[in-house]
Design an enzyme around this catalytic site. Structure first.
Site, PDB file in Angstrom:
ATOM      1  CG  HIS A 121      -0.499   0.396   2.496  1.00 47.16           C
ATOM      2  ND1 HIS A 121      -0.153  -0.501   3.473  1.00 47.16           N
ATOM      3  CD2 HIS A 121      -0.300   1.616   3.042  1.00 47.16           C
ATOM      4  CE1 HIS A 121       0.250   0.153   4.551  1.00 47.16           C
ATOM      5  NE2 HIS A 121       0.160   1.451   4.318  1.00 47.16           N
TER       6      HIS A 121
ATOM      7  CG  ASP B 220       0.033  -3.870   2.825  1.00 43.06           C
ATOM      8  OD1 ASP B 220       0.492  -3.383   1.780  1.00 43.06           O
ATOM      9  OD2 ASP B 220      -0.219  -3.202   3.854  1.00 43.06           O
TER      10      ASP B 220
ATOM     11  CB  SER C 253       2.691   1.662   6.526  1.00 46.88           C
ATOM     12  OG  SER C 253       1.481   1.622   7.173  1.00 46.88           O
TER      13      SER C 253
HETATM   14  N1  ARG Z   1      -1.167   1.909   7.608  1.00 54.93           N
HETATM   15  C1  ARG Z   1      -0.475   2.928   8.356  1.00 54.93           C
HETATM   16  C2  ARG Z   1       0.558   3.617   7.460  1.00 54.93           C
HETATM   17  O1  ARG Z   1       0.318   3.741   6.277  1.00 54.93           O
HETATM   18  C3  ARG Z   1       0.086   2.439   9.656  1.00 54.93           C
HETATM   19  C4  ARG Z   1      -0.302   1.066  10.094  1.00 54.93           C
HETATM   20  C5  ARG Z   1       0.020   0.732  11.483  1.00 54.93           C
HETATM   21  N2  ARG Z   1      -1.065   1.151  12.383  1.00 54.93           N
HETATM   22  C6  ARG Z   1      -1.223   0.650  13.593  1.00 54.93           C
HETATM   23  N3  ARG Z   1      -2.143   1.149  14.362  1.00 54.93           N
HETATM   24  N4  ARG Z   1      -0.464  -0.304  14.015  1.00 54.93           N
HETATM   25  O2  ARG Z   1       1.585   4.125   7.886  1.00 54.93           O
END
Ligand code: ARG
Length: 260
Positions: free
Chosen positions: A62, A112, A210
């Site tokens: 992503h 992902d 991420s």
């Molecule tokens: N999807 C988020 C990003 O693009 C962070 C994912 C982690 N989130 C969490 N609460 N552990 O950076």
């Protein structure tokens, strides 16, 4: 110190947010990468990534979905984004190949995972070393995992300049689902994910982390890449653990792509 052939997962720098974590120290997580994307006039930090060997990094699909490879830049060996005086400098590499997992589903975040090939190999140095890819993840449940990144210090909070680290226990997928259910979310979390966090919350990865690594330390002290930071609902909320792509499930896919 010159033989880097079998160094994966080892720290060489002696001393030697993430939410609820602490500032790391220089060279502690030498596989950590800042994945940057061109915005108007400069490359800005967008996601984390981890170093697999001198030619390849791994991140979340992503993070690179529908981004032209020419807009990406990887910065390796970085520690404090605001400091120009560190024991060893960083190296930057452009991306030649983006191999996103063919089954990546942007709706569910399943699969992902993406592999990035550099135009030019990097030279290993004490702050730039690869992490090990695990063959299995037997016995990971309940163990302490370390998660690192330059992501937000709390939900909608500021970004740090120093790399942050936090430790969280690995939890069973069924428990992860039931925790989310008790928080009011019906999430299907198949085995291609691995969860980590505390029931009471307080410690987690967050936006901007991420694609970065979740590692476990083996008894021989080497670090294994157990997960790649994928998603969560909010950051560090009770009963809402962080959800990571389970790397042991993708060992064959990774080895196949790394032949290119
Ligand atoms: N999807 C988020 C990003 O693009 C962070 C994912 C982690 N989130 C969490 N609460 N552990 O950076």
């Amino acid at each position: 110190m010159t033989d880097y052939t079998d160094v994966c997962g080892r720290r060489l720098w002696p001393e030697a947010r993430i939410v609820g974590g602490a500032r790391s120290t220089f060279g502690r997580w030498p596989w950590q990468i800042s994945l940057r994307q061109w915005r108007t006039s400069t490359y800005l930090h967008k996601c984390g990534a981890a170093l697999l060997n001198e030619n390849w990094a791994i991140t979340a699909a992503h993070c690179v979905d529908s981004v032209p490879p020419s807009d990406l830049l990887l910065r390796l060996g970085e520690h404090d984004l605001a400091s120009e005086e560190e024991p060893y400098g960083f190296q930057e590499r452009r991306v030649q190949i983006v191999a996103s997992h063919p089954q990546f589903d942007p709706r569910t975040f399943e699969y992902d995972l993406a592999l990035l090939r550099f135009y030019e190999p990097v030279t290993f140095q004490p702050n730039i070393l690869p992490v090990c890819v695990p063959t299995d993840d037997e016995g990971f449940i309940g163990k302490t995992a370390y998660v690192t990144g330059w992501g937000r210090l709390y939900e909608d909070g500021p970004l740090p300049s120093v790399l942050q680290e936090v430790s969280v226990p690995v939890i069973e997928n069924s428990q992860c689902e039931s925790m989310y259910r008790s928080a009011g979310y019906v999430e299907h979390i198949p085995h291609i994910f691995i969860c980590a966090g505390w029931k009471k919350g307080g410690f987690d990865s967050c936006e901007g982390d991420s694609g970065g690594p979740m590692v476990l330390q083996r008894p021989d002290k080497r670090f294994l890449l157990a997960g790649v930071i994928s998603w969560g609902i909010g950051c560090a909320e009770p009963n809402q653990p962080g959800v990571y792509t389970r790397i042991s499930q993708f060992r064959h896919w990774i080895n196949q792509i790394l032949q290119f």
